[in-house]
Scaffold this active site. Structure first.
Site, PDB file in Angstrom:
ATOM      1  N   LYS A 227       0.840  -1.204   0.000  1.00  0.00           N
ATOM      2  CA  LYS A 227       0.000   0.000   0.000  1.00  0.00           C
ATOM      3  C   LYS A 227       0.875   1.255   0.000  1.00  0.00           C
ATOM      4  CE  LYS A 227      -3.203   2.857   0.737  1.00  0.00           C
ATOM      5  NZ  LYS A 227      -3.795   3.436  -0.404  1.00  0.00           N
ATOM      6  N   CYS A 281      -2.711  10.844   2.173  1.00  0.00           N
ATOM      7  CA  CYS A 281      -2.093   9.613   1.652  1.00  0.00           C
ATOM      8  C   CYS A 281      -0.776   9.932   0.948  1.00  0.00           C
ATOM      9  CB  CYS A 281      -3.044   8.931   0.674  1.00  0.00           C
ATOM     10  SG  CYS A 281      -4.625   8.535   1.363  1.00  0.00           S
TER      11      CYS A 281
END
Ligand code: NAD
Ligand code: UD9
Length: 448
Positions: A227, A281
């Site tokens: 991720k 993010c």
């Protein structure tokens, strides 16, 4: 109550569909509530856990508080009414009742990726007070490789040893606005687990909801890295697009025209140049790797961060030049910034480029106004700008967020309303030729 450890993935899927499995989802936010609703919709008994009483009450009333998520209203209402989805603030009781505990609370970080993991550790402490033999704990929140295993000592406060319970990481590879679509099968689910039995069971858990299946990883840490690397790939490629765009400006070339042509090759994926990289993010994940690089010289990843963080200043420089071309000093000019959120369609301000753009424009002595379709007057004032819903007396329009509404601005009408026809397009949402035909001085990132 059923202990999934030791069951085959097929039996796990069967047990979930039959309503024999209780899943606790900790964190009922943009990611947690869609996940909880999807598991409930596939037969699981789901206990959503949140520290925010308003969130818990709204879910128990069958309401969805995540307005940016298409389809979530119906999914929450249907499953609460069916008795498959409940919410509580009592994380310990939830752990006592659940067979699977999924941690999906915020993993916030400062500008240098120094994590604030309090929420994760708080949840782990509560789970440890309700953990039973055969249970499985899964972290879905994005975290630096190694973080999930750092929870083991906390979970072993239960008196159990790892092995008595299973531990896994299954990163949430989705984004606000497409969560239900992504959770149910836009791409495979990544899973890394503490042992074979746990991996087998967790594969069964996610095969129940994800049509694209599961990619098992060799370790929990590998799953965490997947991720994080996805995000770093994006940050580095945005930086490449930005650097090439600056080169195009120097050489009077149109970066978008060139990128679109280059991207017709299957191996070329030049990203969009723009006013900078915001959100919780993409600008954060690189720091997870940088902070853990004790011997490796992660100079590419660092430099990409520096390039992306320099883009708000570039947009201000374009504004200085455009006003100069119009014979206007920045000082005293009325500048309308379009966009406060970090990207179009999502009301999120974390590291939004607009913050730096507004601050720097004011440092140049401009009178700064702002408008954002998802925001309020108070949001603009928090950013240090005055709220403005029209274009009257504006000397420069500076687009910083790619909201859908800014892609269809009526430039003809705007040209008649502004005091000076200057547009600085930080997200390449305006057609340069159309603007110039209407007499605007147009500057864009990587545009001529
Ligand atoms: N939003 C995205 O696009 C996105 C995408 C992928 C991954 N993620 C990751 O998902 C995780 C959650 O992000 P989000 O966007 O859902 O956050 P969010 O802020 O929307 O929701 C977090 C929820 O957790 C609750 N919470 C906080 N501390 C808690 C605690 N100790 N116990 C129980 N509940 C608690 C909050 O009240 C809130 O309702 C983060 O790790 C994020 O990195 C987010
Ligand atoms: C699951 C998860 O974590 N999902 C993340 C989520 O990321 P996100 O919500 O943070 O949104 P992003 O689209 O990445 O934008 C971030 C910033 O970068 C700017 N930007 C973007 C593209 C570009 O070409 N040029 C740019 O300048 C943009 O304006 C904004 O400020 O969705 C992405 C898929 O969209 C995923 O990849 C990413 O993992």
């Amino acid at each position: 109550m059923v202990k999934l450890l030791g069951m085959s993935r097929e039996d796990v899927r069967e047990a979930i569909k039959n309503g024999d499995v209780t899943i606790a989802v900790y964190g009922l936010g943009k990611m947690g509530l869609p996940l909880a609703a999807v598991f409930a919709d596939n037969g699981a008994k789901v206990i959503g856990v949140d520290i925010n009483e308003r969130v818990v009450n709204s879910v128990n009333n069958g309401e969805n508080h995540i307005k940016e998520e298409p389809g979530l209203d119906e999914l929450v209402k249907k499953n609460v009414e069916a008795g498959r989805l409940k919410a509580t603030t009592d994380g310990i009781l939830a752990a006592k009742k659940a067979d699977v505990m999924i941690i999906l609370v915020p993993t916030l970080a400062d500008d240098r990726g120094n994590l604030k993991l309090e929420s994760v550790y708080d949840v782990a402490e509560k789970i440890s007070k309700g953990l039973e033999k055969g249970d499985i704990v899964i972290t879905e929140a994005t975290m630096p490789p190694g973080t999930t295993e750092s929870l083991i000592p906390i979970l072993e406060k239960s008196g159990l040893k790892l092995g008595d319970f299973g531990l896994a990481h299954a990163p949430e590879r989705t984004m606000t606005g497409t969560a239900i679509r992504d959770i149910t099968g836009q791409y495979p689910k990544i899973v890394g687990a503490s042992d074979e039995r746990t991996l087998e069971a967790v594969i069964g858990i996610y095969e129940t909801i994800n049509r694209k299946g599961v990619i098992p990883m060799s370790s929990i840490k590998a799953a965490e890295a997947v991720k994080v690397f996805e995000g770093i790939y994006r940050d580095v490629n945005i930086a490449l697009a930005n650097e090439l765009a600056l080169w195009c400006e120097e050489h009077g070339l149109d970066a978008i025209e060139i990128f679109n042509a280059a991207n017709t090759q299957p191996y070329c994926h030049l990203h969009m140049p723009g006013a900078g990289v915001g959100g919780h993010c993409i600008p954060i994940y690189p720091w997870f790797v940088i902070n853990l690089a004790k011997k490796t010289n992660v100079r590419l990843i660092r430099t990409a961060r520096e390039i992306n963080d320099s883009m708000p200043r570039h947009v201000v420089e374009l504004t200085v030049r455009a006003l100069n071309d119009a014979g206007k000093p920045m000082k005293g000019s009325k500048i309308l910034v379009l966009g406060l959120t970090f990207r179009g369609g999502v009301k999120e301000f974390t590291k939004s480029p607009a913050i730096d753009v507004i601050r720097e424009l004011k440092e140049w002595g401009a009178e700064v106004y702002a408008y954002d379709p998802l925001c309020t007057r108070e949001d603009a004032e928090r950013f240090g700008a005055k709220w403005k819903e029209d274009f009257k007396d504006v000397d420069a329009i500076v687009i910083v967020t790619d909201h859908r509404e800014f892609k269809t601005l009526d430039l003809k009408e705007i040209a008649a309303e502004v005091r000076t026809k200057v547009i600085v397009d930080g997200r390449n949402v305006i057609h340069p030729e159309e603007a110039k035909k209407l007499g605007f001085i147009y500057k864009g990132v990587g545009r001529v």
